[in-house]
Design an enzyme around this catalytic site. Structure first.
Site, PDB file in Angstrom:
ATOM      1  N   THR A  29       0.813  -1.222   0.000  1.00 13.88           N
ATOM      2  CA  THR A  29       0.000   0.000   0.000  1.00 13.88           C
ATOM      3  C   THR A  29       0.843   1.267   0.000  1.00 13.88           C
ATOM      4  O   THR A  29       0.468   2.261  -0.611  1.00 13.88           O
ATOM      5  CB  THR A  29      -0.926  -0.028   1.242  1.00 13.88           C
ATOM      6  OG1 THR A  29      -1.768  -1.169   1.134  1.00 13.88           O
ATOM      7  CG2 THR A  29      -1.765   1.218   1.360  1.00 13.88           C
ATOM      8  N   ASP A  73       1.151  -7.054  -4.200  1.00  9.03           N
ATOM      9  CA  ASP A  73       0.452  -7.068  -2.928  1.00  9.03           C
ATOM     10  C   ASP A  73       1.177  -8.157  -2.137  1.00  9.03           C
ATOM     11  O   ASP A  73       1.493  -9.225  -2.678  1.00  9.03           O
ATOM     12  CB  ASP A  73      -1.007  -7.463  -3.156  1.00  9.03           C
ATOM     13  CG  ASP A  73      -1.804  -7.427  -1.864  1.00  9.03           C
ATOM     14  OD1 ASP A  73      -2.708  -6.597  -1.755  1.00  9.03           O
ATOM     15  OD2 ASP A  73      -1.529  -8.251  -0.955  1.00  9.03           O
ATOM     16  N   SER A  74       1.451  -7.918  -0.890  1.00  7.85           N
ATOM     17  CA  SER A  74       2.345  -8.852  -0.186  1.00  7.85           C
ATOM     18  C   SER A  74       1.721 -10.222   0.020  1.00  7.85           C
ATOM     19  O   SER A  74       2.414 -11.164   0.414  1.00  7.85           O
ATOM     20  CB  SER A  74       2.850  -8.247   1.120  1.00  7.85           C
ATOM     21  OG  SER A  74       1.849  -8.245   2.091  1.00  7.85           O
ATOM     22  N   THR A 105       2.011  -4.719   4.158  1.00  6.00           N
ATOM     23  CA  THR A 105       2.021  -5.066   5.586  1.00  6.00           C
ATOM     24  C   THR A 105       1.557  -6.495   5.855  1.00  6.00           C
ATOM     25  O   THR A 105       1.934  -7.083   6.867  1.00  6.00           O
ATOM     26  CB  THR A 105       1.091  -4.109   6.360  1.00  6.00           C
ATOM     27  OG1 THR A 105      -0.189  -4.131   5.737  1.00  6.00           O
ATOM     28  CG2 THR A 105       1.638  -2.704   6.386  1.00  6.00           C
ATOM     29  N   ASP A 106       0.744  -7.062   4.946  1.00  9.41           N
ATOM     30  CA  ASP A 106       0.080  -8.333   5.271  1.00  9.41           C
ATOM     31  C   ASP A 106       1.059  -9.468   5.591  1.00  9.41           C
ATOM     32  O   ASP A 106       0.819 -10.250   6.499  1.00  9.41           O
ATOM     33  CB  ASP A 106      -0.858  -8.758   4.125  1.00  9.41           C
ATOM     34  CG  ASP A 106      -2.045  -7.814   3.997  1.00  9.41           C
ATOM     35  OD1 ASP A 106      -2.289  -7.032   4.941  1.00  9.41           O
ATOM     36  OD2 ASP A 106      -2.724  -7.850   2.958  1.00  9.41           O
ATOM     37  N   GLN A 294      -0.880 -20.592  20.397  1.00 13.81           N
ATOM     38  CA  GLN A 294      -1.862 -19.711  19.742  1.00 13.81           C
ATOM     39  C   GLN A 294      -1.942 -18.366  20.452  1.00 13.81           C
ATOM     40  O   GLN A 294      -2.533 -17.422  19.932  1.00 13.81           O
ATOM     41  CB  GLN A 294      -3.251 -20.350  19.802  1.00 13.81           C
ATOM     42  CG  GLN A 294      -3.346 -21.642  19.064  1.00 13.81           C
ATOM     43  CD  GLN A 294      -4.741 -22.258  19.133  1.00 13.81           C
ATOM     44  OE1 GLN A 294      -5.701 -21.618  19.528  1.00 13.81           O
ATOM     45  NE2 GLN A 294      -4.821 -23.513  18.746  1.00 13.81           N
ATOM     46  N   CYS A 295      -1.381 -18.313  21.656  1.00 14.40           N
ATOM     47  CA  CYS A 295      -1.474 -17.065  22.427  1.00 14.40           C
ATOM     48  C   CYS A 295      -0.685 -15.976  21.736  1.00 14.40           C
ATOM     49  O   CYS A 295       0.340 -16.215  21.108  1.00 14.40           O
ATOM     50  CB  CYS A 295      -0.905 -17.249  23.831  1.00 14.40           C
ATOM     51  SG  CYS A 295      -2.072 -18.001  24.930  1.00 14.40           S
TER      52      CYS A 295
END
Ligand code: ASN
Length: 358
Positions: A29, A73-74, A105-106, A294-295
């Site tokens: 972006t 686009d990443s 950023t993705d 997953q935390c």
């Protein structure tokens, strides 16, 4: 090899430049602006940088911008792109003081982690940055992210050594270690966080560095770039009620040499005998199983609960406080080295580039 556009910007003229920074513009972006009709977003033309960002003249830098083709686009980034960027940086390493990678950023957390493993004994900064709003929008985060990333990439100690000899992410006034960040926000400007490691610098009126958290300069060892990745890594995120057959399909799939098991909390998983037998079957089939929580923050401590004790016993490795992005790219990188299995397991647990707190 696609031909990339190269633009030289000298903000110091007629004086000699104070620093040389190489910018790789990969897409995302940040670099978008409106076309003359004001209707569409199109990539920023870096040949107009000084007209559009006249404040850069205050820096006295020579900036080389390599615009990669095609701009991405990443979401479309693959290890082949990491290899290409690393090759460009390696080729120009001696001629520049620092490197800035403009990236969507993705998947920036994956790319920054991947490059951190690729560059061993790094003595210069490689700073990823991007934006939530394009540089061509009236209100945007792109300008300040780009300008401060350039400034940090050129910064040196009084003895001439780079201020930050690391792969970093600079975003929303914070400089983070690249293999510690996660994208945590898709709308607000604070898109990244580093839950298990403090920021390396914060940009306010001054850029305030936290030197004790920055990696030390390597002692005399030559910089090395490791370019081979083996992407044979699967990711299984546990959830209550997950059918074992689905898990078996992934764990025993021949394309998965290593599996990141996203467990609960401090690394817990079901104690169900069928589940544990499946993990043992995968380990017997020579797979590497790496336990990542997953935390959002905290660490895996196998054995803290009964529900993680058996994992440790059967040979599941603990990722401790690594992010899932660092764990996946570290496995791809280590599998790419084709080291013997025991060496691979040792290196997974070792802190290679500041990605684990030991
Ligand atoms: N989709 C974009 C990308 O990652 C998002 C961004 O850069 N803000 O390329």
């Amino acid at each position: 090899m696609p031909v990339h556009q190269v633009i030289e910007i000298d903000t110091a003229l007629p004086k000699p430049p104070r620093a040389h920074v190489l910018v790789l513009y990969t897409g995302g972006t940040l670099g978008m602006q409106y076309d003359p009709s004001g209707q569409y977003l199109v990539p920023f033309d870096f040949s107009q940088t000084l007209e559009r960002l006249p404040e850069l003249r205050r820096f006295d830098f020579r900036i080389t911008v390599i615009t990669l083709t095609p701009l991405l686009d990443s979401a479309n980034i693959t290890p082949a792109h990491w290899q290409e960027w690393a090759s460009i940086i390696e080729e120009h390493y001696a001629a520049y003081d620092g490197f800035v990678i403009l990236h969507g950023t993705d998947t920036m957390a994956y790319s920054a982690s991947a490059l951190s493993f690729m560059f061993e004994n790094l003595t210069k900064p490689i700073i990823f940055t991007g934006a939530q709003l394009p540089i061509g929008e009236a209100r945007n985060d792109a300008r300040s992210n780009l300008i401060t990333a350039l400034e940090i990439a050129a910064m040196k100690h009084t003895d001439g050594r780079a201020r930050v000899p690391e792969v970093c992410v600079y975003f929303d006034y914070h400089l983070w270690r690249g293999n510690r960040v996660k994208k945590v926000e898709s709308e607000d400007f604070d898109a990244f966080d580093s839950p298990n490691y403090p920021f390396l610098a914060k940009a306010g009126i001054r850029i305030r560095f936290q030197d004790s958290y920055i990696l030390p300069h390597p002692s005399e060892k030559p910089m090395q770039v490791h370019k081979h990745f083996d992407p044979a890594v699967a990711l299984v995120r546990l959830y209550p009620g997950m059918p074992l057959s689905l898990m078996e399909a992934v764990l025993l799939h021949p394309a998965a040499k290593a599996v990141v098991l996203q467990s609960y909390g401090s690394g817990t998983a079901p104690t169900d005998a069928h589940f544990l037998r499946l993990l043992e079957k995968a380990l017997q089939a020579d797979k590497i199983l790496l336990n990542v929580s997953q935390c959002y923050g905290g660490r895996v401590v196998q054995g803290a609960y009964e529900t993680s004790y058996t994992l440790e016993k059967i040979g599941v490795l603990s990722a401790e406080d690594m992010t899932v992005e660092a764990a996946i790219t570290k496995l791809m990188f280590l599998l790419g080295k084709e080291s013997p299995k025991e060496e691979l397991k040792r290196l997974i647990k070792e802190n290679l580039r500041g990605e684990i707190t030991k």
